[in-house]
Design a protein around this motif. Structure first.
Motif, mmCIF file in Angstrom:
data_model
loop_
_atom_site.group_PDB
_atom_site.id
_atom_site.type_symbol
_atom_site.label_atom_id
_atom_site.label_comp_id
_atom_site.label_asym_id
_atom_site.label_seq_id
_atom_site.Cartn_x
_atom_site.Cartn_y
_atom_site.Cartn_z
ATOM 1 N N SER A 19 35.367 52.162 37.668
ATOM 2 C CA SER A 19 34.617 51.769 37.176
ATOM 3 C C SER A 19 33.687 50.765 37.527
ATOM 4 O O SER A 19 32.542 51.320 38.267
ATOM 5 N N TRP A 121 33.091 41.274 41.884
ATOM 6 C CA TRP A 121 33.753 41.396 41.411
ATOM 7 C C TRP A 121 34.353 43.061 40.336
ATOM 8 O O TRP A 121 33.317 43.449 40.062
ATOM 9 N N ASP A 123 35.386 44.974 37.636
ATOM 10 C CA ASP A 123 36.246 44.462 36.463
ATOM 11 C C ASP A 123 36.935 45.413 35.787
ATOM 12 O O ASP A 123 37.348 45.466 34.835
ATOM 13 N N GLU A 124 37.089 46.869 36.946
ATOM 14 C CA GLU A 124 39.023 47.567 36.545
ATOM 15 C C GLU A 124 39.937 46.867 37.278
ATOM 16 O O GLU A 124 41.162 46.547 36.795
ATOM 17 N N THR A 125 39.536 46.395 38.692
ATOM 18 C CA THR A 125 40.958 45.632 39.241
ATOM 19 C C THR A 125 41.368 44.476 39.143
ATOM 20 O O THR A 125 41.909 43.564 39.616
ATOM 21 N N ASP A 126 39.327 44.003 38.786
ATOM 22 C CA ASP A 126 39.812 42.478 38.484
ATOM 23 C C ASP A 126 39.413 41.744 39.923
ATOM 24 O O ASP A 126 39.340 40.417 40.574
ATOM 25 N N GLU A 127 39.438 42.221 41.472
ATOM 26 C CA GLU A 127 39.040 42.173 42.347
ATOM 27 C C GLU A 127 37.836 41.206 42.608
ATOM 28 O O GLU A 127 37.014 41.824 42.171
ATOM 29 N N GLU A 179 36.930 32.586 44.220
ATOM 30 C CA GLU A 179 38.146 33.397 43.385
ATOM 31 C C GLU A 179 37.940 32.731 42.048
ATOM 32 O O GLU A 179 38.378 33.004 41.109
ATOM 33 N N ALA A 183 33.533 32.925 40.353
ATOM 34 C CA ALA A 183 33.988 35.056 39.159
ATOM 35 C C ALA A 183 33.897 34.538 37.832
ATOM 36 O O ALA A 183 33.349 35.525 36.986
ATOM 37 N N LYS A 187 31.278 36.531 35.929
ATOM 38 C CA LYS A 187 31.961 37.047 34.621
ATOM 39 C C LYS A 187 31.323 36.623 33.318
ATOM 40 O O LYS A 187 31.200 37.649 32.642
#
Length: 355
Positions: A19, A121, A123-127, A179, A183, A187
């Motif tokens: 990620s 951010w 991009d794998e876990t969207d955390e 959040e 975010a 994105k």
């Protein structure tokens, strides 16, 4: 043992990371009575690349990346709305600095109020992780601890703001802003700049030495992204030398250096040493064997190093004024606003609320 464990974990992160953590930061600087410097400057960065710039002299929101030009052309209404927000924030910045001066019993003279806000951010876990920090004349004023969702006021004069924000639930409101709005923008920017932001570039590697008795420095420049490691090895075994960290270049790439004291090592044994560069997402290491014949020692041969350093110092002056806040707090892994203009009330680019 702790150092070894940290180095090992960093190595695993660099070598095996699938990620990528993207960052969005806005640095706002309000100033008074500083000759030749705008009263308000705002700079936005994605993954440490400057993407937009605004100052009170030009009163224009300027894209700093080709893909941000494309965003302006494809979403003109969004761009114009954001430009108006910066005009509003300029006024809020002026109020901020006056309030800070009153709180700290400052009157005339040169003063500066700085603010950093933004998000990370994965991009794998969207955390998502948020940040909000302020400083007055280079000293911390008030910030948000993202982990505990509490306000940190190192100065007594900021304590009234801390109490008010806690009473009004500002931490929860800021968390929601991060959040969702931050975010969303991050994105969007990554989508427009994906080709640039997700590229992999290996560096040029140089060996530098001031004199025959000085440490030998391995200098790597021109790599991207900044998730990288640089270290020395002897016979293939990693050496725990002081690493200079990672610094930005003027062209959006990065540089790093690590030095090794070889004063007690016979020149004939220098071939046992190598400089190793590791880049996130790239399987193979870039290994450069130390060859005394490749070391640059005179002023002329130092030119690449000097030019790179000069570019770093000269690049995006306004961004660097606020940049120390980000680096210091990023290292601490810390992580807004008020309904009054003691600090900016909304995350860029979103207009401040009024009351």
């Amino acid at each position: 043992m702790k150092i070894c464990a940290v180095v090992f974990l960093l190595g695993v992160m660099i070598k095996g990371a699938a990620s990528m953590i993207h960052t969005l930061r806005f640095f706002n600087t309000a100033s008074s009575e500083i000759s030749g410097f705008p009263q308000f400057v705002s700079v936005g960065l994605v993954n440490d690349l400057v993407i937009i710039h605004y100052d009170s002299n030009t009163k224009r929101l300027v894209p700093k990346q080709e893909w941000m030009n494309r965003l302006r052309e494809e979403e003109p209404q969004v761009w114009e709305t954001d430009a108006q927000i910066y005009l509003n924030e300029e006024q809020v910045g002026k109020v901020n600095i006056e309030i800070a001066k009153q709180r700290l019993n400052e009157t005339g003279g040169s003063h500066m109020f700085q603010q950093m806000q933004g998000c990370d951010w994965d991009d794998e876990t969207d955390e998502i992780r948020g940040y909000f920090q302020t400083a007055f004349d280079g000293e911390d004023f008030i910030s948000l601890d993202w982990t505990t969702q509490t306000w940190v006021a190192p100065k007594q004069q900021a304590f009234p703001t801390k109490l008010k924000w806690e009473r009004n639930g500002e931490a929860a409101r800021w968390k929601s802003e991060i959040e969702h709005r931050c975010a969303e923008y991050l994105k969007k920017y990554v989508g427009y700049g994906e080709k640039t932001l997700k590229r992999k570039e290996l560096p040029e590697v140089w060996f530098l030495q001031k004199s025959s008795s000085s440490p030998v420095t391995c200098f790597a420049t021109g790599f991207y992204p900044d998730r990288a490691m640089l270290f020395w090895t002897k016979d293939g075994e990693e050496l725990l030398e002081d690493w200079g960290g990672i610094l930005p270049n003027h062209d959006g790439t990065f540089q790093s250096s690590v030095s090794l004291d070889l004063s007690s090592v016979p020149t004939g044994d220098w071939g046992r040493y190598s400089c190793v560069f590791q880049l996130s997402g790239v399987k193979d290491d870039l290994i450069t064997k130390l060859d005394p014949g490749l070391i640059r020692t005179n002023e002329k041969k130092y030119t690449p190093y000097i030019v790179a350093a000069a570019c770093v110092l000269g690049a995006v002056v306004c961004a660097l004024i606020g940049y120390f806040l980000y680096r210091r707090y990023k290292a601490k892994q810390l992580s807004p606003q008020s309904s009054e203009p003691e600090v900016m009330q909304e995350l860029n680019p979103q207009p401040p609320e009024t009351q």
